[in-house]
Design a protein around this motif. Sequence first.
Motif, PDB file in Angstrom:
ATOM      1  N   LYS A  94       0.839  -1.189   0.000  1.00 25.94           N
ATOM      2  CA  LYS A  94       0.000   0.000   0.000  1.00 25.94           C
ATOM      3  C   LYS A  94       0.878   1.245   0.000  1.00 25.94           C
ATOM      4  N   THR A  95       0.469   2.234  -0.787  1.00 24.22           N
ATOM      5  CA  THR A  95       1.189   3.500  -0.782  1.00 24.22           C
ATOM      6  C   THR A  95       0.772   4.280   0.456  1.00 24.22           C
ATOM      7  N   PRO A  96       1.688   5.029   1.037  1.00 26.22           N
ATOM      8  CA  PRO A  96       1.324   5.773   2.246  1.00 26.22           C
ATOM      9  C   PRO A  96       0.311   6.860   1.935  1.00 26.22           C
ATOM     10  N   LYS A  97      -0.662   6.985   2.784  1.00 20.43           N
ATOM     11  CA  LYS A  97      -1.702   8.000   2.656  1.00 20.43           C
ATOM     12  C   LYS A  97      -1.649   8.893   3.882  1.00 20.43           C
ATOM     13  N   PRO A  98      -2.228  10.065   3.790  1.00 20.54           N
ATOM     14  CA  PRO A  98      -2.217  10.935   4.967  1.00 20.54           C
ATOM     15  C   PRO A  98      -3.045  10.335   6.086  1.00 20.54           C
ATOM     16  N   SER A  99      -2.772  10.750   7.292  1.00 20.81           N
ATOM     17  CA  SER A  99      -3.499  10.264   8.445  1.00 20.81           C
ATOM     18  C   SER A  99      -4.886  10.894   8.443  1.00 20.81           C
ATOM     19  N   TRP A 100      -5.904  10.105   8.143  1.00 14.80           N
ATOM     20  CA  TRP A 100      -7.257  10.648   8.019  1.00 14.80           C
ATOM     21  C   TRP A 100      -7.785  11.101   9.374  1.00 14.80           C
ATOM     22  N   THR A 101      -7.294  10.521  10.440  1.00 15.65           N
ATOM     23  CA  THR A 101      -7.757  10.944  11.761  1.00 15.65           C
ATOM     24  C   THR A 101      -7.067  12.216  12.215  1.00 15.65           C
ATOM     25  N   ALA A 102      -5.976  12.583  11.579  1.00 20.55           N
ATOM     26  CA  ALA A 102      -5.203  13.747  12.018  1.00 20.55           C
ATOM     27  C   ALA A 102      -5.430  14.974  11.160  1.00 20.55           C
ATOM     28  N   ILE A 103      -6.511  15.003  10.409  1.00 23.71           N
ATOM     29  CA  ILE A 103      -6.765  16.155   9.543  1.00 23.71           C
ATOM     30  C   ILE A 103      -7.027  17.379  10.416  1.00 23.71           C
ATOM     31  N   THR A 111       2.709  11.803  11.120  1.00 28.00           N
ATOM     32  CA  THR A 111       2.840  10.356  11.031  1.00 28.00           C
ATOM     33  C   THR A 111       4.211  10.055  10.440  1.00 28.00           C
ATOM     34  N   ARG A 112       4.467   8.774  10.126  1.00 29.96           N
ATOM     35  CA  ARG A 112       5.760   8.422   9.547  1.00 29.96           C
ATOM     36  C   ARG A 112       5.979   9.084   8.194  1.00 29.96           C
ATOM     37  N   HIS A 113       4.902   9.273   7.433  1.00 27.13           N
ATOM     38  CA  HIS A 113       5.043   9.749   6.066  1.00 27.13           C
ATOM     39  C   HIS A 113       4.602  11.197   5.864  1.00 27.13           C
ATOM     40  N   PHE A 114       3.655  11.669   6.646  1.00 27.89           N
ATOM     41  CA  PHE A 114       3.062  12.964   6.364  1.00 27.89           C
ATOM     42  C   PHE A 114       2.901  13.795   7.624  1.00 27.89           C
ATOM     43  N   GLN A 115       2.962  15.088   7.422  1.00 30.90           N
ATOM     44  CA  GLN A 115       2.639  16.050   8.464  1.00 30.90           C
ATOM     45  C   GLN A 115       1.289  16.628   8.092  1.00 30.90           C
ATOM     46  N   SER A 116       0.270  16.411   8.926  1.00 36.50           N
ATOM     47  CA  SER A 116      -1.035  16.968   8.587  1.00 36.50           C
ATOM     48  C   SER A 116      -0.985  18.476   8.778  1.00 36.50           C
ATOM     49  N   TYR A 117      -1.851  19.168   8.086  1.00 38.35           N
ATOM     50  CA  TYR A 117      -1.848  20.627   8.108  1.00 38.35           C
ATOM     51  C   TYR A 117      -2.821  21.117   9.180  1.00 38.35           C
ATOM     52  N   PRO A 118      -2.431  22.089   9.995  1.00 37.24           N
ATOM     53  CA  PRO A 118      -3.354  22.621  11.010  1.00 37.24           C
ATOM     54  C   PRO A 118      -4.393  23.541  10.364  1.00 37.24           C
ATOM     55  N   LEU A 156      -2.521  25.852  -6.319  1.00 36.77           N
ATOM     56  CA  LEU A 156      -2.685  24.550  -5.689  1.00 36.77           C
ATOM     57  C   LEU A 156      -2.805  24.766  -4.190  1.00 36.77           C
ATOM     58  N   ILE A 157      -3.924  24.298  -3.629  1.00 42.27           N
ATOM     59  CA  ILE A 157      -4.108  24.339  -2.180  1.00 42.27           C
ATOM     60  C   ILE A 157      -3.352  23.153  -1.596  1.00 42.27           C
ATOM     61  N   ASN A 158      -2.717  23.348  -0.455  1.00 36.83           N
ATOM     62  CA  ASN A 158      -1.922  22.304   0.181  1.00 36.83           C
ATOM     63  C   ASN A 158      -2.717  20.996   0.230  1.00 36.83           C
ATOM     64  N   PRO A 159      -2.215  19.921  -0.408  1.00 32.93           N
ATOM     65  CA  PRO A 159      -2.973  18.673  -0.455  1.00 32.93           C
ATOM     66  C   PRO A 159      -3.166  18.021   0.908  1.00 32.93           C
ATOM     67  N   CYS A 160      -2.369  18.396   1.894  1.00 38.39           N
ATOM     68  CA  CYS A 160      -2.591  17.884   3.256  1.00 38.39           C
ATOM     69  C   CYS A 160      -3.665  18.692   3.976  1.00 38.39           C
TER      70      CYS A 160
END
Length: 190
Positions: free
Chosen positions: A37-46, A52-59, A126-130
């Motif tokens: 599986k490709t890493p996806k953003p943390s859906w609970t951390a939106i 997370t290991r792969h992504f920094q969610s945006y505040p 482009l709006i930040n995808p995170c």
Amino acid sequence: MTKQYVISGLEASANINVGLGKRLVITEEDDRTVKTKTPKPSWTAIGDGMKTRHFQSYPYEDTLLDLSKPEAWFFKLLLKAWTIEDGYSNISHVTFTATEKTVASNAYKKLKERDLVRKVRNKVYLINPCAKIHLTLFDTLYKVWNDLDKPKPKKGMYNYISFIPNGFWLKSYKTWDSKIKKFITEVKND
């Protein structure tokens, strides 16, 4: 009447019911053919800035609450122009007055400082995808977002060649100088 089969040797046993007139076919496949599986953003951390290991969610929520009036106006314009097909905000159909151009330019600079919006090309943003997650194009938009952060080489400047393998030699190369509108040839003697 159905027959019941129990298959063991897997992570968990499985029960299979086969009806009359049906046959059970079992094939063996290699487990290595399963795609990772490709890493996806943390859906609970939106929206909370969690990492997370792969992504920094945006505040996202905190940023929206802190926007000034011009920033909120320009961001609202970008949200209205956002398309689901490609994930970009194209505002080429909007005509601005001279004052609105100045306000939009200053608002874009502030939104870029907040790492919320980046310009792709003239009137396409482009709006930040995170921050605004596109479910199907996330990987593509995330790569574009990171590529927009890299500095582009300037026209009329030479790229420094840091490594030339043994047996190769560089006589000269050309580049376009936009100020004098012609090619420049520079000889490098290292």
